[in-house]
Design a protein around this motif. Structure first.
Motif, PDB file in Angstrom:
ATOM      1  N   HIS A 208      -5.905  15.435  17.393  1.00  0.00           N
ATOM      2  CA  HIS A 208      -6.874  15.551  18.344  1.00  0.00           C
ATOM      3  C   HIS A 208      -7.289  14.186  18.742  1.00  0.00           C
ATOM      4  O   HIS A 208      -6.872  13.203  18.333  1.00  0.00           O
ATOM      5  CB  HIS A 208      -8.201  16.029  17.580  1.00  0.00           C
ATOM      6  CG  HIS A 208      -8.928  14.969  16.630  1.00  0.00           C
ATOM      7  ND1 HIS A 208      -9.588  14.356  17.273  1.00  0.00           N
ATOM      8  CD2 HIS A 208      -8.872  15.150  15.441  1.00  0.00           C
ATOM      9  CE1 HIS A 208     -10.101  13.574  16.150  1.00  0.00           C
ATOM     10  NE2 HIS A 208      -9.788  14.194  14.854  1.00  0.00           N
ATOM     11  N   THR A 209      -7.836  14.203  20.051  1.00  0.00           N
ATOM     12  CA  THR A 209      -8.054  12.988  20.655  1.00  0.00           C
ATOM     13  C   THR A 209      -9.403  12.370  19.908  1.00  0.00           C
ATOM     14  O   THR A 209     -10.153  13.087  19.236  1.00  0.00           O
ATOM     15  CB  THR A 209      -8.472  13.287  22.299  1.00  0.00           C
ATOM     16  OG1 THR A 209      -9.471  14.133  22.336  1.00  0.00           O
ATOM     17  CG2 THR A 209      -7.343  13.683  23.118  1.00  0.00           C
ATOM     18  N   PRO A 214     -13.177  17.609  15.414  1.00  0.00           N
ATOM     19  CA  PRO A 214     -13.100  18.953  14.748  1.00  0.00           C
ATOM     20  C   PRO A 214     -13.628  19.075  13.333  1.00  0.00           C
ATOM     21  O   PRO A 214     -13.877  18.105  12.891  1.00  0.00           O
ATOM     22  CB  PRO A 214     -11.477  19.382  14.736  1.00  0.00           C
ATOM     23  CG  PRO A 214     -10.788  18.062  15.701  1.00  0.00           C
ATOM     24  CD  PRO A 214     -11.815  16.959  15.397  1.00  0.00           C
ATOM     25  N   TYR A 215     -14.113  20.139  12.888  1.00  0.00           N
ATOM     26  CA  TYR A 215     -14.559  20.497  11.616  1.00  0.00           C
ATOM     27  C   TYR A 215     -13.391  19.931  10.505  1.00  0.00           C
ATOM     28  O   TYR A 215     -13.766  19.586   9.436  1.00  0.00           O
ATOM     29  CB  TYR A 215     -15.006  21.952  11.414  1.00  0.00           C
ATOM     30  CG  TYR A 215     -16.323  22.173  11.949  1.00  0.00           C
ATOM     31  CD1 TYR A 215     -17.371  21.440  11.394  1.00  0.00           C
ATOM     32  CD2 TYR A 215     -16.535  23.099  12.957  1.00  0.00           C
ATOM     33  CE1 TYR A 215     -18.808  21.952  11.583  1.00  0.00           C
ATOM     34  CE2 TYR A 215     -17.925  23.540  13.175  1.00  0.00           C
ATOM     35  CZ  TYR A 215     -18.968  22.729  12.458  1.00  0.00           C
ATOM     36  OH  TYR A 215     -20.092  22.829  12.910  1.00  0.00           O
ATOM     37  N   LEU A 417      -3.260  13.790  32.740  1.00  0.00           N
ATOM     38  CA  LEU A 417      -3.353  12.578  31.806  1.00  0.00           C
ATOM     39  C   LEU A 417      -2.312  12.270  30.937  1.00  0.00           C
ATOM     40  O   LEU A 417      -1.343  13.383  30.533  1.00  0.00           O
ATOM     41  CB  LEU A 417      -4.717  12.761  30.728  1.00  0.00           C
ATOM     42  CG  LEU A 417      -6.029  13.350  31.488  1.00  0.00           C
ATOM     43  CD1 LEU A 417      -6.954  13.878  30.421  1.00  0.00           C
ATOM     44  CD2 LEU A 417      -6.670  12.149  32.239  1.00  0.00           C
ATOM     45  N   SER A 418      -2.336  11.147  30.575  1.00  0.00           N
ATOM     46  CA  SER A 418      -1.217  10.599  29.539  1.00  0.00           C
ATOM     47  C   SER A 418      -1.882  10.825  28.368  1.00  0.00           C
ATOM     48  O   SER A 418      -2.912  10.731  27.901  1.00  0.00           O
ATOM     49  CB  SER A 418      -0.876   9.248  29.900  1.00  0.00           C
ATOM     50  OG  SER A 418      -1.979   8.294  29.476  1.00  0.00           O
ATOM     51  N   GLY A 419      -0.730  11.150  27.451  1.00  0.00           N
ATOM     52  CA  GLY A 419      -1.063  11.430  26.008  1.00  0.00           C
ATOM     53  C   GLY A 419      -1.354  12.937  25.897  1.00  0.00           C
ATOM     54  O   GLY A 419      -1.422  13.536  26.654  1.00  0.00           O
ATOM     55  N   VAL A 420      -1.919  13.216  24.848  1.00  0.00           N
ATOM     56  CA  VAL A 420      -2.411  14.461  24.518  1.00  0.00           C
ATOM     57  C   VAL A 420      -3.658  14.747  25.365  1.00  0.00           C
ATOM     58  O   VAL A 420      -4.749  13.928  25.182  1.00  0.00           O
ATOM     59  CB  VAL A 420      -2.762  14.798  22.951  1.00  0.00           C
ATOM     60  CG1 VAL A 420      -3.202  16.255  22.690  1.00  0.00           C
ATOM     61  CG2 VAL A 420      -1.565  14.525  22.220  1.00  0.00           C
ATOM     62  N   LEU A 455     -12.751  21.991  24.210  1.00  0.00           N
ATOM     63  CA  LEU A 455     -11.831  22.638  23.210  1.00  0.00           C
ATOM     64  C   LEU A 455     -10.977  21.361  22.875  1.00  0.00           C
ATOM     65  O   LEU A 455     -10.107  20.932  23.869  1.00  0.00           O
ATOM     66  CB  LEU A 455     -11.081  23.818  23.475  1.00  0.00           C
ATOM     67  CG  LEU A 455     -12.195  24.920  23.454  1.00  0.00           C
ATOM     68  CD1 LEU A 455     -11.255  26.275  23.943  1.00  0.00           C
ATOM     69  CD2 LEU A 455     -12.749  25.301  22.159  1.00  0.00           C
ATOM     70  N   PRO A 456     -10.602  20.889  21.719  1.00  0.00           N
ATOM     71  CA  PRO A 456      -9.432  19.864  21.528  1.00  0.00           C
ATOM     72  C   PRO A 456      -8.101  20.764  21.411  1.00  0.00           C
ATOM     73  O   PRO A 456      -8.154  22.094  21.263  1.00  0.00           O
ATOM     74  CB  PRO A 456      -9.808  19.182  20.244  1.00  0.00           C
ATOM     75  CG  PRO A 456     -10.580  20.661  19.248  1.00  0.00           C
ATOM     76  CD  PRO A 456     -11.283  21.286  20.558  1.00  0.00           C
ATOM     77  N   SER A 457      -6.930  19.975  21.498  1.00  0.00           N
ATOM     78  CA  SER A 457      -5.592  20.448  21.183  1.00  0.00           C
ATOM     79  C   SER A 457      -4.985  20.168  20.000  1.00  0.00           C
ATOM     80  O   SER A 457      -5.425  19.366  19.158  1.00  0.00           O
ATOM     81  CB  SER A 457      -4.846  20.097  22.443  1.00  0.00           C
ATOM     82  OG  SER A 457      -4.906  18.799  22.354  1.00  0.00           O
TER      83      SER A 457
END
Length: 459
Positions: A208-209, A214-215, A417-420, A455-457
């Motif tokens: 994640h960024t 995240p939990y 965006l660059s990166g995730v 939401l993260p990826s």
């Protein structure tokens, strides 16, 4: 020396010396090599961590992969909390090379699914794309996830939320990658599927960024950072190299969501297998004919009156059909392009409708006039026409109508965006931000708050 002279007998002490050399020494070496090692179990720091003594496999099944939930924090608070979670002090060995062993069609589908994950998660950024590719392939090897590349990437795609890679369900696929960006992503995917390893993230299965929490971030081992992105693996046996030992992959599924820029996934638009009617030659007869070498050097040139537009792979040909030709004559191109090929696909356009470059647009797919496919192993042979432009008396010979997919309006506003990539879609959920814990489970919430969060990826 005379032939009658007896051969001298060795001294009894020599037998003892020979016995020590041939029996005692090997036993001593074997005993030395099998001795227990102190510390982390590695051979004085020289043995690869992938070969470290294995822990006993747990009786419990693999961990459950849950949909993503994150703490209700602004970006600065999230960065502070992420910084307080220490990196694991355990070894971070590089993953073993992943060599894809499926069929040619499965490889083509896996390549495009992996390239899509890389591009939509990391943008046109080579380092970020390599990291995403490695996470996907780590998941393919782990029993907690689907056993195909496309299955891993599009896991949960049918849900509005909770998909594992959110580009598959948040409307991001409405953006079409540029030709150059797509080809770079495919090259990185091809290299990863041929055994190239992105070493820094080891056996990470989550990321994640650093501006979200995240939990699961407190219950997994944080192993490394690549740019602004943090990578994690499960604790205990399920995060060690022996857990990533699953065997052969399954058949790669067709993903209709990427068919417009992935010819390998166009098969999802074909009807059920059936026999070809307008051409007398069966697929077996076509395969028995001499194979013609058709490579990149022939793109833009005519072959038996049909111009080659592009090669999607070694068995998929995009062509421009002759102007003024009879539609019933189009299947004859199979005898030119598909001869000697057990699996083959032809996609044909006429005149100005022919695509100028890959990836294909939705307009390209809607204007395609003709499609031919055969797969001898599965007994498939089919020719289809665009019956809107070329009516057919037999409706089973018609392609399915391709209707534009209505995507959420926010999809066109997603940033590059660059990166995730950071997700800019929001939803309202009920969560409580308990303190970050190093334990693998969260305690019950004492109260409930309503929060809005991105939401993260890569969860």
């Amino acid at each position: 020396m005379s032939s009658n002279t007896p051969f001298p007998q060795p001294h009894p002490a020599m037998w003892l010396i020979w016995l020590l050399l041939f029996v005692g020494l090997p036993m001593a070496v074997a005993g030395w090599e099998s001795r227990p090692y102190a510390g982390n179990g590695l051979h004085s720091g020289t043995m690869d961590a992938n070969k470290a003594p294995r822990r006993d496999r747990p009786v419990l099944p693999p961990p459950t992969v849950e949909p993503v939930e994150i703490f209700t924090l602004d970006a600065n608070q999230a960065r502070d909390l992420n910084a307080k979670i220490p990196f694991s002090a355990d070894p971070n060995p590089a993953a073993l090379p992943f060599i894809f062993r499926g069929s040619a069609i499965d490889l083509a589908r896996a390549t495009d699914c992996l390239a899509a994950a890389q591009f939509y998660e990391a943008g046109d950024d080579a380092k970020g794309e390599q990291a995403v590719a490695q996470v996907v392939l780590n998941r393919v090897r782990h029993p907690a996830f689907p056993k195909t590349v496309c299955g891993v990437v599009f896991q949960g795609q049918e849900r509005a939320t909770g998909c594992q890679f959110t580009f598959t369900c948040d409307g991001a696929l409405a953006r079409t990658p540029s030709t150059a960006a797509w080809e770079r992503a495919r090259e990185i995917a091809q290299a990863a599927l041929a055994g190239k390893v992105f070493q820094p993230i080891g056996y990470a299965t989550h990321y994640h960024t650093n501006w979200v929490v995240p939990y699961w971030s407190g219950s997994l081992d944080k192993i490394t950072a690549v740019g602004t992105h943090l990578f994690f693996r499960w604790r205990g046996w399920w995060g060690t190299p022996p857990a990533f030992r699953r065997g052969d992959e399954g058949r790669e599924p067709l993903i209709a969501k990427i068919a417009r820029f992935s010819p390998a996934h166009l098969g999802g638009a074909l009807p059920l297998p059936g026999r070809l009617t307008p051409v007398g030659d069966s697929a077996e007869a076509i395969v028995a004919q001499a194979r013609q070498a058709i490579g990149l050097d022939l793109i833009g040139k005519s072959i038996a009156g049909v111009r080659l537009i592009a090669l999607a792979d070694a068995r998929s040909f995009l062509v421009e059909l002759p102007r003024g030709s009879r539609p019933d004559s189009w299947p004859m191109s199979a005898q030119t392009f598909c001869a000697g090929r057990p699996q083959c696909r032809i996609m044909g356009w006429v005149g100005s409708d022919a695509p100028k470059q890959l990836p294909l647009s939705l307009d390209n797919l809607m204007s395609m006039r003709f499609s031919y496919i055969h797969d001898v192993q599965n007994g498939l042979q089919r020719a289809l026409w665009n019956c809107t432009a070329t009516p057919r008396s037999n409706k089973s010979e018609c392609m399915r109508d391709r209707l534009p997919v209505v995507m959420p309006p926010t999809a066109t506003q997603l940033p590059q965006l660059s990166g995730v990539r950071r997700k800019e879609r929001f939803e309202t959920v009920k969560i409580t931000p308990p303190p970050i814990s190093t334990k693998s489970e969260r305690g019950p919430a004492s109260e409930t708050t309503i929060a809005t969060h991105p939401l993260p990826s890569g969860s």
